[in-house]
Write an enzyme that holds these catalytic residues in place. Structure first.
Site, PDB file in Angstrom:
ATOM      1  N   ASP A  11       0.826  -1.217   0.000  1.00 54.40           N
ATOM      2  CA  ASP A  11       0.000   0.000   0.000  1.00 54.40           C
ATOM      3  C   ASP A  11       0.859   1.265   0.000  1.00 54.40           C
ATOM      4  O   ASP A  11       1.954   1.283   0.573  1.00 54.40           O
ATOM      5  CB  ASP A  11      -0.912  -0.021   1.238  1.00 54.40           C
ATOM      6  CG  ASP A  11      -2.072   0.948   1.103  1.00 54.40           C
ATOM      7  OD1 ASP A  11      -2.349   1.401  -0.028  1.00 54.40           O
ATOM      8  OD2 ASP A  11      -2.701   1.255   2.135  1.00 54.40           O
TER       9      ASP A  11
ATOM     10  N   ASN B 212     -10.977  -2.551  -5.388  1.00 49.89           N
ATOM     11  CA  ASN B 212     -10.250  -1.564  -6.207  1.00 49.89           C
ATOM     12  C   ASN B 212     -10.984  -1.228  -7.514  1.00 49.89           C
ATOM     13  O   ASN B 212     -10.642  -0.258  -8.188  1.00 49.89           O
ATOM     14  CB  ASN B 212      -8.815  -2.024  -6.505  1.00 49.89           C
ATOM     15  CG  ASN B 212      -7.888  -1.973  -5.302  1.00 49.89           C
ATOM     16  OD1 ASN B 212      -6.967  -2.774  -5.161  1.00 49.89           O
ATOM     17  ND2 ASN B 212      -8.109  -1.013  -4.412  1.00 49.89           N
TER      18      ASN B 212
HETATM   19  C1  IPE Z   1      -5.375  -2.705  -0.291  1.00 43.79           C
HETATM   20  O1  IPE Z   1      -5.058  -1.378  -0.412  1.00 43.79           O
HETATM   21  C2  IPE Z   1      -5.374  -3.388  -1.628  1.00 43.79           C
HETATM   22  C3  IPE Z   1      -4.062  -3.592  -2.256  1.00 43.79           C
HETATM   23  C4  IPE Z   1      -2.908  -3.286  -1.741  1.00 43.79           C
HETATM   24  C5  IPE Z   1      -4.111  -4.221  -3.551  1.00 43.79           C
HETATM   25  P1  IPE Z   1      -6.181  -0.242  -0.588  1.00 43.79           P
HETATM   26  O2  IPE Z   1      -5.463   1.037  -0.688  1.00 43.79           O
HETATM   27  O3  IPE Z   1      -7.088  -0.605  -1.699  1.00 43.79           O
HETATM   28  O4  IPE Z   1      -6.998  -0.375   0.782  1.00 43.79           O
HETATM   29  P2  IPE Z   1      -7.784   0.735   1.607  1.00 43.79           P
HETATM   30  O5  IPE Z   1      -8.753   1.388   0.671  1.00 43.79           O
HETATM   31  O6  IPE Z   1      -6.767   1.697   2.116  1.00 43.79           O
HETATM   32  O7  IPE Z   1      -8.438  -0.012   2.734  1.00 43.79           O
HETATM   33  C1  IPE Z   2      -1.526   0.277  -3.432  1.00 42.32           C
HETATM   34  O1  IPE Z   2      -1.302   1.643  -3.439  1.00 42.32           O
HETATM   35  C2  IPE Z   2      -1.780  -0.285  -4.806  1.00 42.32           C
HETATM   36  C3  IPE Z   2      -3.155  -0.746  -5.020  1.00 42.32           C
HETATM   37  C4  IPE Z   2      -4.137  -0.692  -4.167  1.00 42.32           C
HETATM   38  C5  IPE Z   2      -3.449  -1.310  -6.314  1.00 42.32           C
HETATM   39  P1  IPE Z   2      -2.512   2.680  -3.445  1.00 42.32           P
HETATM   40  O2  IPE Z   2      -2.891   2.965  -4.844  1.00 42.32           O
HETATM   41  O3  IPE Z   2      -3.616   2.213  -2.577  1.00 42.32           O
HETATM   42  O4  IPE Z   2      -1.810   3.950  -2.807  1.00 42.32           O
HETATM   43  P2  IPE Z   2      -2.422   4.958  -1.761  1.00 42.32           P
HETATM   44  O5  IPE Z   2      -2.932   4.152  -0.606  1.00 42.32           O
HETATM   45  O6  IPE Z   2      -3.517   5.691  -2.465  1.00 42.32           O
HETATM   46  O7  IPE Z   2      -1.283   5.829  -1.381  1.00 42.32           O
HETATM   47 MG    MG Z   3      -4.075   2.448  -0.597  1.00 41.87          MG
END
Ligand code: IPE
Ligand code: IPE
Ligand code: MG
Length: 248
Positions: A22, A70
């Site tokens: 993340d 997502n």
């Molecule tokens: C979790 O991260 C999913 C992945 C790393 C693929 P998200 O960024 O989607 O989760 P939330 O929204 O912070 O809970």
């Molecule tokens: C994790 O990084 C990747 C996926 C969830 C696919 P994020 O895209 O959630 O990055 P933040 O949390 O917005 O910084």
């Molecule tokens: Mg995230």
């Protein structure tokens, strides 16, 4: 200091490490870059981590790449994430195969573009007999979705008299999950400072050690993984029992 021995293998290197990667978006935003740059940098961190995990002797590495939730992101970002997955498999599958890595995909296969699905299946078939390390990619994965699919599968076997109602127990459920042939994660790491599972491996995480690190995923590397392994070794895993020294 915790006493550990070779026989005491719950304190040794975890057999299975799962990572919630993340913070890609925040990494890019802090650099005034579009979020897609963060996802690209995230793929580089992913490759480094796969290599480091192999060097540390981690048998199973699961990476949360795209969650069933997502899909609620803007279409452009979803397309970029799919494009990165395509590129990763096309460019890096050969290297993974040469390194004797077995690739497994968990998550729903419904709703994925057919070329992505074909690439995922191709990766699984090509590497199915490899045994140096298993790389599990959680793609279009959500634990509630996995549990719902599992319940459906078991219910259909009950209806077809393949399983009786009385036979349903935690083991039968585990045996029908996407992860039926993968041990439960010993440790789950989440980067970016968020402290939640976000629908990741909720059944399998029952006794996983949870490690939350502040760095954003594109910054994560071998040293961070090594620090997490140290943290893991300092945990006391009792699985509902007692610490060895206190049991009498
Ligand atoms: C979790 O991260 C999913 C992945 C790393 C693929 P998200 O960024 O989607 O989760 P939330 O929204 O912070 O809970
Ligand atoms: C994790 O990084 C990747 C996926 C969830 C696919 P994020 O895209 O959630 O990055 P933040 O949390 O917005 O910084
Ligand atoms: Mg995230």
């Amino acid at each position: 200091m915790k006493q550990s021995s070779k026989a005491d293998d719950v304190y040794a290197t975890p057999r299975h490490v799962a990572i919630i990667m993340d913070g890609n978006g925040r990494w890019a935003q802090r650099r005034m870059l579009p979020r897609s740059h963060g996802h690209k940098a995230g793929v580089d961190a992913l490759k480094k981590t796969v290599r480091a995990a192999r060097e540390f002797g981690i048998e199973y590495l699961t990476l949360f790449s795209f969650s069933s939730e997502n899909w609620s992101r803007p279409e452009g970002e979803i397309n970029e994430l799919f494009a990165l997955l395509r590129l990763f498999i096309r460019r890096d599958l050969a290297e993974l195969h040469n390194n004797n890595v077995c690739v497994r995909i968990i998550g729903s296969r419904e709703g994925l573009p057919s070329d992505v699905l074909n690439l995922l299946v191709e990766a699984e078939i090509l590497t199915q007999n490899n045994n140096a390390q298993t790389l599990v990619i959680a793609f279009n994965y959500g634990a509630r979705d996995e549990i719902a699919r599992t319940v459906k599968l078991i219910a259909s076997k009950v209806v077809n008299d393949e399983i009786t109602l009385d036979e349903i127990d935690p083991q039968i459920i585990s045996d029908h999950m996407d992860t039926h042939d993968i041990p439960d994660p010993d440790m789950i790491i989440r980067t970016s400072g968020e402290k939640r599972l976000s629908n990741f491996l909720m059944w399998q995480a029952a006794y996983s050690e949870l490690v939350f690190v502040d760095c954003l995923w594109p910054e994560f590397g071998k040293t961070d993984l090594s620090d997490c392994l140290v943290e893991y070794r300092n945990r006391s895993r009792t699985f509902g029992g007692l610490v060895k020294d206190t049991a009498s």
